[in-house]
Design a protein around this motif. Structure first.
Motif, mmCIF file in Angstrom:
data_model
loop_
_atom_site.group_PDB
_atom_site.id
_atom_site.type_symbol
_atom_site.label_atom_id
_atom_site.label_comp_id
_atom_site.label_asym_id
_atom_site.label_seq_id
_atom_site.Cartn_x
_atom_site.Cartn_y
_atom_site.Cartn_z
ATOM 1 N N UNK A 121 0.877 -1.221 0.065
ATOM 2 C CA UNK A 121 0.055 0.002 -0.168
ATOM 3 C C UNK A 121 0.818 1.277 -0.191
ATOM 4 N N UNK A 122 0.405 2.191 -0.483
ATOM 5 C CA UNK A 122 1.057 3.767 -0.757
ATOM 6 C C UNK A 122 0.149 4.678 -1.060
ATOM 7 N N UNK A 123 0.699 5.878 -0.614
ATOM 8 C CA UNK A 123 -0.042 7.049 -0.864
ATOM 9 C C UNK A 123 0.898 8.401 -1.143
ATOM 10 N N UNK A 124 0.609 9.532 -1.870
ATOM 11 C CA UNK A 124 1.097 10.884 -1.727
ATOM 12 C C UNK A 124 -0.031 11.622 -1.038
ATOM 13 N N UNK A 125 0.656 12.636 -0.125
ATOM 14 C CA UNK A 125 -0.271 13.726 0.338
ATOM 15 C C UNK A 125 -0.739 14.574 -0.874
ATOM 16 N N UNK A 409 2.452 11.005 -7.881
ATOM 17 C CA UNK A 409 2.238 12.300 -7.098
ATOM 18 C C UNK A 409 1.210 12.854 -7.996
ATOM 19 N N UNK A 410 0.370 13.690 -7.574
ATOM 20 C CA UNK A 410 -0.554 14.709 -8.407
ATOM 21 C C UNK A 410 -0.022 16.019 -8.620
ATOM 22 N N UNK A 411 1.264 15.995 -8.148
ATOM 23 C CA UNK A 411 1.825 17.489 -8.236
ATOM 24 C C UNK A 411 3.269 17.563 -8.844
ATOM 25 N N UNK A 412 3.893 16.420 -9.233
ATOM 26 C CA UNK A 412 5.358 16.478 -9.494
ATOM 27 C C UNK A 412 5.627 15.238 -10.191
ATOM 28 N N UNK A 413 6.632 15.225 -10.859
ATOM 29 C CA UNK A 413 7.188 13.963 -11.626
ATOM 30 C C UNK A 413 7.806 13.123 -10.766
#
Length: 433
Positions: A121-125, A409-413
């Motif tokens: 499992x994993x996630x980005x803020x 990520x929703x914001x960066x590569x």
């Protein structure tokens, strides 16, 4: 020397004609006339390829509204709202190929963290500054992205800055079984976790010494998925039985759809809220994808046999909430237009077609230019251009076991891969000047 006005006009006519041809080809693909579209694309040398789109019919209807003798024939809601600008993926707009983000195959491993057992499992803020990983060993790690990047390239760190600490800033121990899903609160420093110990837990990650959750919700079954609403006031969760739960974060009150026929018939493998918060999607082992209204908590659309009867492994919305990306155990990825309930694009060619042992996720990169999917047999990353479905360069993910989770990520590569080899790899594309 001044450019001849006639030359400029001629070039504009040619450019507009090329755009018209591309829109005709896209409309033909959208309407299901693939052979005709392919023939026309070859005849006019349409490059890059034209994805399915109904932009032409929308433009035509908007134009007709401005013809005096036609105004009375057309309703005000003829589709003009589709011409509003959006960010990210939208098939109604031409895209300049030169504006594409870097291919994910050009990213490099910036950091590797290890658990004592498989990492699944994993996630980005939401801001992209934190990463969370979860393991079969029941532990959760929270890592700082800046510190991971500093560790991997210390020469790039500003000498005047304070010494960076260890990338792992928290290790949480409050579950007693495998961590199955993680998600960050969209606005606050809160992490939600799901586990096979039948619990959902909420952690306040601002408190450095806190290893335990400040709130726990107990289910009767093993919890497989969990996701925050875009406002952060509700979470959705699924377990090893088919009924999806909607929880109020403040009161822990549980809501379920009261209509039995709306529910899946097998466990739900993936659930996500749309970015606009109006609905959520679920993908199940029963082969169906369902769309649910957030307010009524009822199913309003079902894609039966979305992956030809194979289990649905993942669902993911585009940022404009108009499209849904799904993956199945058949190793195919599909893009659905929600307004028409149609599969517009299928991304094929992953090496394990029809032979997956595990669930794998299809995800967009941060600009939605690419679709990414981990190939189980070769432990490689398969990537496609999201609009044309053309394959990009294959990249080895460097794991010694199956990649059980991938998130970008929703914001960066940057993206994260979690594997049965006990490791989570953080991938990043540095600026190359």
């Amino acid at each position: 020397m001044k450019e001849n006005t006639g030359d400029v006009d001629t070039r504009n006519v040619v450019k507009n004609r090329e755009l018209l041809y591309r829109m005709i080809i896209s409309q033909l693909y959208y309407d299901g006339f693939q052979p005709i579209a392919a023939t026309l694309a070859a005849a006019v040398h349409a490059d890059p390829p034209c994805p399915p789109s109904d932009r032409l019919i929308n433009l035509m209807m908007v134009g007709l509204q401005h013809e005096p003798d036609r105004k009375d024939r057309l309703a005000a809601s003829s589709g003009a709202e589709h011409l509003l600008g959006t960010t990210g993926f939208d098939l109604e707009y031409e895209m300049d190929a030169s504006s594409l983000a870097p291919e994910p195959a050009t990213y490099e491993t910036a950091y590797v963290t290890s658990h004592k057992m498989a990492c699944r499992a994993g996630a980005f803020s939401a801001c992209g500054q934190l990463v969370a990983t979860g393991s079969v060993d029941a532990s959760i790690k929270i890592l700082d992205v800046e510190r991971m990047l500093a560790k991997s390239a210390p020469e790039e760190v500003d000498p005047g800055r304070e010494q960076q600490g260890h990338p792992v800033i928290r290790t949480l121990y409050d579950h007693t079984d495998e961590i199955t899903a993680l998600d960050f609160h969209p606005r606050e420093q809160i992490l939600v976790s799901a586990s096979r110990d039948c619990c959902i837990k909420l952690f306040d990650i601002t408190k450095a010494s806190a290893k335990k959750a400040y709130k726990s919700i107990t289910d009767a079954e093993q919890v497989l998925c969990v996701a925050f609403h875009p406002l952060g006031d509700h979470i959705i969760a699924s377990s090893t039985q088919p009924v999806i739960r909607l929880y109020d974060v403040t009161t822990s009150q549980c809501f379920v759809c009261p209509i039995p026929s709306h529910h899946h018939t097998k466990q739900v493998n993936s659930i996500k809220f749309s970015p606009n918060g109006k609905y959520f999607a679920s993908g199940s082992a029963d082969g169906a994808v369902k769309l649910w209204d957030t307010v009524s908590n009822r199913c309003f659309n079902t894609f039966v046999n979305a992956h030809d009867g194979f289990e649905v492994c993942s669902v993911a919305f585009t940022r404009n909430s108009k499209y849904l990306l799904t993956s199945g155990r058949d190793s195919s990825i599909k893009l659905w237009e929600l307004a028409s309930s149609r599969c517009l694009i299928q991304y094929t060619g992953a090496g394990t077609t029809g032979k997956q042992d595990h669930h794998a996720q299809a995800v967009f990169n941060h600009t939605e230019d690419y679709v990414m999917f981990p190939d189980e047999a070769t432990t490689s990353l398969c990537t496609w251009h999201s609009r044309s479905a053309s394959r990009c360069q294959l990249m080895s993910l460097g794991h010694n076991g199956a990649v059980r989770f991938i998130v970008h990520s929703g914001t960066a590569p940057a993206f994260l891969t979690c594997s049965d080899d006990y490791r989570a790899r953080f991938w990043y594309r540095r600026n190359t000047h």
